[in-house]
Write an enzyme that holds these catalytic residues in place. Structure first.
Site, PDB file in Angstrom:
ATOM      1  N   GLY A 155       0.826  -1.197   0.000  1.00 53.29           N
ATOM      2  CA  GLY A 155       0.000   0.000   0.000  1.00 53.29           C
ATOM      3  C   GLY A 155       0.858   1.244   0.000  1.00 53.29           C
ATOM      4  O   GLY A 155       2.093   1.181  -0.019  1.00 53.29           O
ATOM      5  N   GLY A 210       1.083   5.489   1.519  1.00 56.51           N
ATOM      6  CA  GLY A 210       0.603   6.455   2.499  1.00 56.51           C
ATOM      7  C   GLY A 210       1.267   7.793   2.307  1.00 56.51           C
ATOM      8  O   GLY A 210       1.900   8.057   1.277  1.00 56.51           O
ATOM      9  N   GLY A 211       1.127   8.659   3.313  1.00 55.60           N
ATOM     10  CA  GLY A 211       1.632  10.015   3.189  1.00 55.60           C
ATOM     11  C   GLY A 211       3.137  10.102   3.079  1.00 55.60           C
ATOM     12  O   GLY A 211       3.666  10.979   2.400  1.00 55.60           O
ATOM     13  N   MET A 212       3.860   9.192   3.747  1.00 49.02           N
ATOM     14  CA  MET A 212       5.317   9.267   3.757  1.00 49.02           C
ATOM     15  C   MET A 212       5.972   8.374   2.714  1.00 49.02           C
ATOM     16  O   MET A 212       7.090   8.646   2.286  1.00 49.02           O
ATOM     17  CB  MET A 212       5.849   8.879   5.140  1.00 49.02           C
ATOM     18  N   GLY A 213       5.308   7.294   2.307  1.00 46.17           N
ATOM     19  CA  GLY A 213       5.951   6.390   1.367  1.00 46.17           C
ATOM     20  C   GLY A 213       5.082   5.207   1.011  1.00 46.17           C
ATOM     21  O   GLY A 213       3.878   5.197   1.262  1.00 46.17           O
ATOM     22  N   VAL A 224       4.744   0.809   1.020  1.00 43.98           N
ATOM     23  CA  VAL A 224       5.128  -0.350   1.819  1.00 43.98           C
ATOM     24  C   VAL A 224       5.068  -1.601   0.954  1.00 43.98           C
ATOM     25  O   VAL A 224       4.090  -1.829   0.235  1.00 43.98           O
ATOM     26  CB  VAL A 224       4.206  -0.507   3.050  1.00 43.98           C
ATOM     27  N   LYS A 265       9.369  -0.246   4.163  1.00 46.26           N
ATOM     28  CA  LYS A 265       8.750   1.073   4.024  1.00 46.26           C
ATOM     29  C   LYS A 265       9.754   2.005   3.358  1.00 46.26           C
ATOM     30  O   LYS A 265      10.843   2.247   3.888  1.00 46.26           O
ATOM     31  CB  LYS A 265       8.352   1.592   5.403  1.00 46.26           C
ATOM     32  N   ASP A 288       1.506  10.369  18.598  1.00 43.77           N
ATOM     33  CA  ASP A 288       0.474  10.234  17.567  1.00 43.77           C
ATOM     34  C   ASP A 288      -0.261   8.908  17.729  1.00 43.77           C
ATOM     35  O   ASP A 288      -0.550   8.216  16.756  1.00 43.77           O
ATOM     36  CB  ASP A 288       1.087  10.338  16.169  1.00 43.77           C
TER      37      ASP A 288
END
Length: 521
Positions: free
Chosen positions: A71, A73-76, A78, A93, A187
């Site tokens: 998948g 996401g915001g940072m990278g 996976v 990641k 977080d």
């Protein structure tokens, strides 16, 4: 608002093989030798693979071969990687290209590895290695099978009490290990908690995504006033941009996670992050029992204690929070439940209905204490206001007799004294009721108010009794010789004034402090 780093764990059903053909109609994937979709006879697209994702097939550090995409996401992104020398798979990641050029993003990405590397605990994601691929940082982590708690709550709504308690207790243990090595997550939220099922059917939880973690003994990577975290689960001091955010911010966030897990709602449901931040700084969340009356009053009070506005009012540590939660845990039942991803909403409701009452003495005591907090505070408010009126009247009468030598009061003076007593009583009652009304939802605030009012009563009555006893001893022993009757009489009058003024002053100060503490909690 900083974008939290993407989780590094897989979700069931989300993998995309490197060598498959996709049906453009139904979206299903088939082996590369299939030409048409067996379901709808649609021609399949060309196989996905190295042409679709250049990292598929890449070997990292001579050991990890990327074989599947999990998948993005915001940072990278996976991936799944197969180790070339041992029969084991890992999650990888890798940062997005556009972020790899930003030094702060790279530093935050690498800080996640530094933070997790400090922690040795079975309830925290294990980072195996940090490597670079095509000039970008990559984290190698253990590969988990299960589901994020956030996805599960989105689907099922909420959890039965035993499962919610079991999950939060495991998170407490993971947080305790992190806090012990000076790492604050900052977080914590359902999407950063990964729930798995052991072979025996029990739940196992891992804390993910330390991308915005704070190394207490390290250097901050963000400037003053920059907010990191998710507003719905952010502690007030974190929302204010304080630089001294500590482990108690994680305890607040875990309280918010427990709130959502049991009620199916966010503490401050609002689509606008700015309004959410404003509400958590000025309002109390809706009482969990107003949403679901089956939640024990003691659990509600514990959630509110964890989510207290003042860090000092929260449990002092994750281990203390775990100990408080243990009173509501059911050994042998809370963790042994069907795998969460396969439990339907109807099944959960049935499980919740069939749950046996909690028999723990500690749980019963906590529940009784929470139920008594509001009536007790209301009763103490009335008692304190009456004492305030009596104290004001007594001080006025003694002052007039001592300083002005008034021996009898006319009708006007009597009315004025009565008005003074009524004003003092009204002031005390209105001050208490104001806190009761504005903080009625918060059990910790009401308990603080009750404690403050109780201290006010004690600090008035105890010194008053001691001074009265001293006055009796003074009069009995006739410390001032009888040869000086005038001086003796004057001393006794001054002593009478001190007798009522000191307790009144002490009681008033304690009441004001109690009201202020209750408003801040």
């Amino acid at each position: 608002m900083a974008d939290a780093a993407m989780n590094v764990e897989p979700r069931r059903g989300s993998t995309v093989s490197a060598d498959t053909r996709r049906c453009p109609t139904c979206g299903a994937h088939y082996p590369p030798d299939f030409l048409v979709c067996p379901k709808d006879a649609t021609s399949l697209e060309a196989p996905t693979g190295a042409d679709a994702d250049p990292l598929i097939g890449e070997v990292l550090a001579g050991s990890y071969k990327i074989i599947e995409l999990l998948g993005s996401g915001g940072m990278g992104r996976v991936y799944v990687a197969q180790h070339l020398r041992i029969p084991r798979r890992f999650a990888v990641k890798i940062m997005h290209d556009q972020l790899a050029a930003h030094a702060e993003a790279v530093a935050r990405f690498e800080r996640e590895a530094q933070a997790v590397a400090r922690i040795t605990n079975d309830h925290v994601i294990d980072i195996v290695d940090v490597v670079r691929v095509q000039g970008r940082a990559a984290l190698i982590t253990e590969l988990l099978e299960g589901e994020e708690l956030g996805l599960y709550l989105d689907r099922a709504g909420k959890l039965p009490l035993p499962q919610a308690i079991a999950i939060c207790r495991q998170v407490c243990r993971g947080l305790a290990a992190a806090h012990a090595v000076k790492v604050v997550h900052r977080d914590l939220k359902p999407s950063n908690l990964f729930v798995m099922t052991r072979d025996d059917g029990s739940l196992h939880v891992k804390i993910l995504d330390f991308g915005v973690a704070k190394l207490v003994d390290g250097t901050e990577l963000t400037g003053s006033g920059m907010l990191l975290g998710t507003p719905a689960f952010m502690a007030p001091e974190q929302a204010l941009g304080a630089r001294d955010v500590d482990h108690r911010a994680d305890i607040y966030a875990l309280g918010a996670v427990l709130y959502q897990s049991l009620t199916g709602q966010l503490p401050f449901p609002d689509d606008d992050p700015a309004r959410t931040l404003a509400r958590l700084l000025t309002e109390d969340p809706r009482r969990p029992r107003d949403i679901d009356s089956r939640i024990p009053a003691g659990v509600e009070a514990l959630i509110q204690k964890a989510m207290a506005r003042e860090p000092e009012a929260r449990p002092k540590s994750a281990l203390e929070f775990d100990r408080l939660l243990a009173a509501f845990d059911e050994p042998g039942r809370s963790e042994r439940v069907p795998s969460l991803p396969h439990v339907s909403r109807a099944t959960l409701q049935a499980m919740d209905t069939m749950a046996a009452p909690i028999s723990s003495d500690l749980a019963d005591d906590a529940t009784k204490k929470a139920r008594r907090a509001r009536p007790a505070a209301l009763l103490l408010a009335v008692i304190t206001s009456l004492l305030a009126g009596v104290a004001a009247l007594t001080c006025a009468v003694v002052s007039l007799r001592t300083l002005l030598h008034v021996t009898a009061f006319n009708e006007l003076q009597t009315i004025l004294l009565a008005l003074l007593a009524a004003l003092a009583a009204s002031f005390a009652l209105l001050g208490s009721l104001r806190v009761l009304v504005t903080r009625w939802r918060s059990a910790p605030a009401i308990e603080r108010l009750g404690e403050g009012l109780r201290n006010a009563v004690l600090w008035y009555l105890v010194p008053l009794g001691l001074l009265a006893l001293a006055a009796r001893v003074y009069a009995a022993l006739a410390v001032i010789p009888y040869t000086l009757p005038a001086a003796r009489e004057e001393y006794l009058r001054i002593f009478d004034l001190v007798l009522v003024m000191i307790p009144t002053l002490l009681g008033g100060v304690m009441m004001v402090l109690g009201l202020r503490r209750a408003r801040r909690t």
